[in-house]
Design a protein around this motif. Sequence first.
Motif, PDB file in Angstrom:
ATOM      1  N   PRO A  30     -33.334  16.634  28.291  1.00  0.00           N
ATOM      2  CA  PRO A  30     -33.985  17.567  27.359  1.00  0.00           C
ATOM      3  C   PRO A  30     -34.885  18.559  28.096  1.00  0.00           C
ATOM      4  O   PRO A  30     -35.150  18.411  29.292  1.00  0.00           O
ATOM      5  CB  PRO A  30     -34.841  16.619  26.504  1.00  0.00           C
ATOM      6  CG  PRO A  30     -35.151  15.478  27.418  1.00  0.00           C
ATOM      7  CD  PRO A  30     -33.975  15.316  28.329  1.00  0.00           C
ATOM      8  N   ASP A  31     -35.379  19.570  27.368  1.00  0.00           N
ATOM      9  CA  ASP A  31     -36.329  20.536  27.948  1.00  0.00           C
ATOM     10  C   ASP A  31     -37.714  19.905  28.083  1.00  0.00           C
ATOM     11  O   ASP A  31     -38.480  20.271  28.965  1.00  0.00           O
ATOM     12  CB  ASP A  31     -36.454  21.768  27.047  1.00  0.00           C
ATOM     13  CG  ASP A  31     -35.143  22.506  26.937  1.00  0.00           C
ATOM     14  OD1 ASP A  31     -34.405  22.525  27.933  1.00  0.00           O
ATOM     15  OD2 ASP A  31     -34.844  23.044  25.850  1.00  0.00           O
ATOM     16  N   TYR A  32     -38.035  19.017  27.176  1.00  0.00           N
ATOM     17  CA  TYR A  32     -39.343  18.342  27.192  1.00  0.00           C
ATOM     18  C   TYR A  32     -39.189  16.908  26.712  1.00  0.00           C
ATOM     19  O   TYR A  32     -38.335  16.624  25.870  1.00  0.00           O
ATOM     20  CB  TYR A  32     -40.317  19.013  26.196  1.00  0.00           C
ATOM     21  CG  TYR A  32     -41.125  20.141  26.787  1.00  0.00           C
ATOM     22  CD1 TYR A  32     -42.316  19.895  27.472  1.00  0.00           C
ATOM     23  CD2 TYR A  32     -40.714  21.462  26.643  1.00  0.00           C
ATOM     24  CE1 TYR A  32     -43.069  20.942  28.006  1.00  0.00           C
ATOM     25  CE2 TYR A  32     -41.461  22.514  27.173  1.00  0.00           C
ATOM     26  CZ  TYR A  32     -42.640  22.240  27.847  1.00  0.00           C
ATOM     27  OH  TYR A  32     -43.378  23.275  28.376  1.00  0.00           O
ATOM     28  N   VAL A  33     -40.023  16.021  27.235  1.00  0.00           N
ATOM     29  CA  VAL A  33     -40.266  14.733  26.585  1.00  0.00           C
ATOM     30  C   VAL A  33     -41.554  14.944  25.805  1.00  0.00           C
ATOM     31  O   VAL A  33     -42.565  15.380  26.365  1.00  0.00           O
ATOM     32  CB  VAL A  33     -40.458  13.599  27.610  1.00  0.00           C
ATOM     33  CG1 VAL A  33     -40.988  12.350  26.921  1.00  0.00           C
ATOM     34  CG2 VAL A  33     -39.144  13.279  28.297  1.00  0.00           C
ATOM     35  N   THR A  34     -41.513  14.690  24.509  1.00  0.00           N
ATOM     36  CA  THR A  34     -42.659  15.001  23.660  1.00  0.00           C
ATOM     37  C   THR A  34     -43.243  13.734  23.060  1.00  0.00           C
ATOM     38  O   THR A  34     -42.551  12.984  22.358  1.00  0.00           O
ATOM     39  CB  THR A  34     -42.218  15.963  22.535  1.00  0.00           C
ATOM     40  OG1 THR A  34     -41.613  17.100  23.153  1.00  0.00           O
ATOM     41  CG2 THR A  34     -43.422  16.425  21.719  1.00  0.00           C
ATOM     42  N   LEU A  35     -44.520  13.493  23.357  1.00  0.00           N
ATOM     43  CA  LEU A  35     -45.178  12.305  22.814  1.00  0.00           C
ATOM     44  C   LEU A  35     -45.755  12.660  21.451  1.00  0.00           C
ATOM     45  O   LEU A  35     -46.538  13.610  21.328  1.00  0.00           O
ATOM     46  CB  LEU A  35     -46.292  11.823  23.746  1.00  0.00           C
ATOM     47  CG  LEU A  35     -45.924  11.663  25.222  1.00  0.00           C
ATOM     48  CD1 LEU A  35     -47.022  10.910  25.957  1.00  0.00           C
ATOM     49  CD2 LEU A  35     -44.604  10.942  25.406  1.00  0.00           C
ATOM     50  N   GLY A  36     -45.347  11.915  20.453  1.00  0.00           N
ATOM     51  CA  GLY A  36     -45.815  12.191  19.093  1.00  0.00           C
ATOM     52  C   GLY A  36     -45.514  10.972  18.258  1.00  0.00           C
ATOM     53  O   GLY A  36     -45.966   9.876  18.590  1.00  0.00           O
ATOM     54  N   GLY A  37     -44.708  11.182  17.215  1.00  0.00           N
ATOM     55  CA  GLY A  37     -44.290  10.048  16.400  1.00  0.00           C
ATOM     56  C   GLY A  37     -44.852  10.127  15.000  1.00  0.00           C
ATOM     57  O   GLY A  37     -45.159  11.202  14.486  1.00  0.00           O
ATOM     58  N   SER A  38     -45.020   8.962  14.421  1.00  0.00           N
ATOM     59  CA  SER A  38     -45.379   8.927  13.006  1.00  0.00           C
ATOM     60  C   SER A  38     -46.890   8.876  12.794  1.00  0.00           C
ATOM     61  O   SER A  38     -47.363   8.372  11.792  1.00  0.00           O
ATOM     62  CB  SER A  38     -44.707   7.723  12.358  1.00  0.00           C
ATOM     63  OG  SER A  38     -44.766   6.621  13.228  1.00  0.00           O
ATOM     64  N   ILE A  72     -48.284   5.818  29.788  1.00  0.00           N
ATOM     65  CA  ILE A  72     -47.033   6.337  29.199  1.00  0.00           C
ATOM     66  C   ILE A  72     -46.702   7.708  29.790  1.00  0.00           C
ATOM     67  O   ILE A  72     -45.566   7.972  30.193  1.00  0.00           O
ATOM     68  CB  ILE A  72     -47.147   6.387  27.656  1.00  0.00           C
ATOM     69  CG1 ILE A  72     -47.214   4.962  27.102  1.00  0.00           C
ATOM     70  CG2 ILE A  72     -45.974   7.154  27.045  1.00  0.00           C
ATOM     71  CD1 ILE A  72     -47.597   4.847  25.640  1.00  0.00           C
ATOM     72  N   ILE A  73     -47.699   8.594  29.880  1.00  0.00           N
ATOM     73  CA  ILE A  73     -47.429   9.935  30.435  1.00  0.00           C
ATOM     74  C   ILE A  73     -46.960   9.801  31.897  1.00  0.00           C
ATOM     75  O   ILE A  73     -45.938  10.393  32.291  1.00  0.00           O
ATOM     76  CB  ILE A  73     -48.677  10.839  30.346  1.00  0.00           C
ATOM     77  CG1 ILE A  73     -49.039  11.098  28.880  1.00  0.00           C
ATOM     78  CG2 ILE A  73     -48.436  12.168  31.072  1.00  0.00           C
ATOM     79  CD1 ILE A  73     -50.333  11.869  28.672  1.00  0.00           C
ATOM     80  N   LYS A  74     -47.687   9.002  32.669  1.00  0.00           N
ATOM     81  CA  LYS A  74     -47.303   8.854  34.091  1.00  0.00           C
ATOM     82  C   LYS A  74     -45.903   8.230  34.207  1.00  0.00           C
ATOM     83  O   LYS A  74     -45.104   8.622  35.057  1.00  0.00           O
ATOM     84  CB  LYS A  74     -48.317   7.987  34.826  1.00  0.00           C
ATOM     85  CG  LYS A  74     -49.628   8.721  35.071  1.00  0.00           C
ATOM     86  CD  LYS A  74     -50.631   7.804  35.736  1.00  0.00           C
ATOM     87  CE  LYS A  74     -51.953   8.514  35.994  1.00  0.00           C
ATOM     88  NZ  LYS A  74     -53.071   7.599  36.114  1.00  0.00           N
TER      89      LYS A  74
END
Length: 343
Positions: A73-81, A93-95
């Motif tokens: 993908p272009d980005y891994v995006t941390l988000g969710g519900s 998680i980011i590292k």
Amino acid sequence: MKFTYIFGPVFSGRLGHSLGLDLLGERICSMDCLYCEVGKTDELTLDRKPYVPADYLLNELRQWRDAHSDNLPDYVTLGGSGEPCLNSELDTIIKGCKQILPSVPVAVLTNSTLICDPDVQNALLEADAVLPSLDSLVDKEFAKLNRPCGGVSAAAIADCLIQFSKKYSGKIFLEILLSQGINDSQENLTLLKEYVTQLQPHRVDVTTLSRPGAFSLAKAVDSNVRKVWQDALAECITRFDANGSTSHQHIAKENTQAAAEAQPATDNPPDLHDQDRLAAKQRVLESLTRRPQTPSQLAIALTLPLSIVIGVLDILENEGTIYKSEPDRTATLNTDEPFYSCQ
Ligand code: SF4
């Protein structure tokens, strides 16, 4: 392979093909916004915990990478519900994401409520892009629209975001969601213009509801209103990037580039085997459980021919598994296509 906390990639107007990671797993958030598309917040909290443990999430990401290494993908995006910064293992998680997918930048979507916490700021320093939202600097509008946990104030968030921006070397894309009659006031626009001038984010994105939110009080603003706000706030950004263009010019460039790149896969409907059609159906359904999308957005995100996506959507709609809502021309994407959703 079925994943519990990884979804997509979905096509995002702001980030392109974005692989989503859900750091909460449940409807846990520090706000209960009137416009929330994932429904009412079940647990309203500011307590940070490993709601989804880093080990579990990163193991899933490794499995995903092994199965999709030819289509990153272009980005891994941390988000969710809910609010991802509530996860106390955000830093790990980011590292971990950067180790597992070193060529893919990491973005964090945040409602900004935890930005005053030094641990959260330190974790976010590792991300390549932070997308904070701040819908109103007028106290009563902020309280009415975002309904945060007690003790959270828009003024404190605004100050902490400025502090964070001074030590952060990644990109900040500020989001402001407008809801008609709630935060689209002249007072808010004036305050936000002063604020954007001070913050100097890389981009500001003014959005509105693309479909009814969790509560019927929230309504989209007219597309002209959104454009007036978008232009007024983008003009406050005067920083120059490495190429010598302002972020305002950059927005136009990114949008044009995204439009050029974001073509659905070729539309000659291949003669799909039943098994492939079933797999396509499963992927479309999984993508729609995360967010409402148009047929073109699904085709781009899943790299499937548009005709296959439309066929699968018809089947799912006839089964009663998904529903179709009318095109909303006041929405950010200003699309003529219907949105499909599982809710
Ligand atoms: S901050 Fe985001 S996830 Fe939380 S309630 Fe608001 S819109 Fe929903």
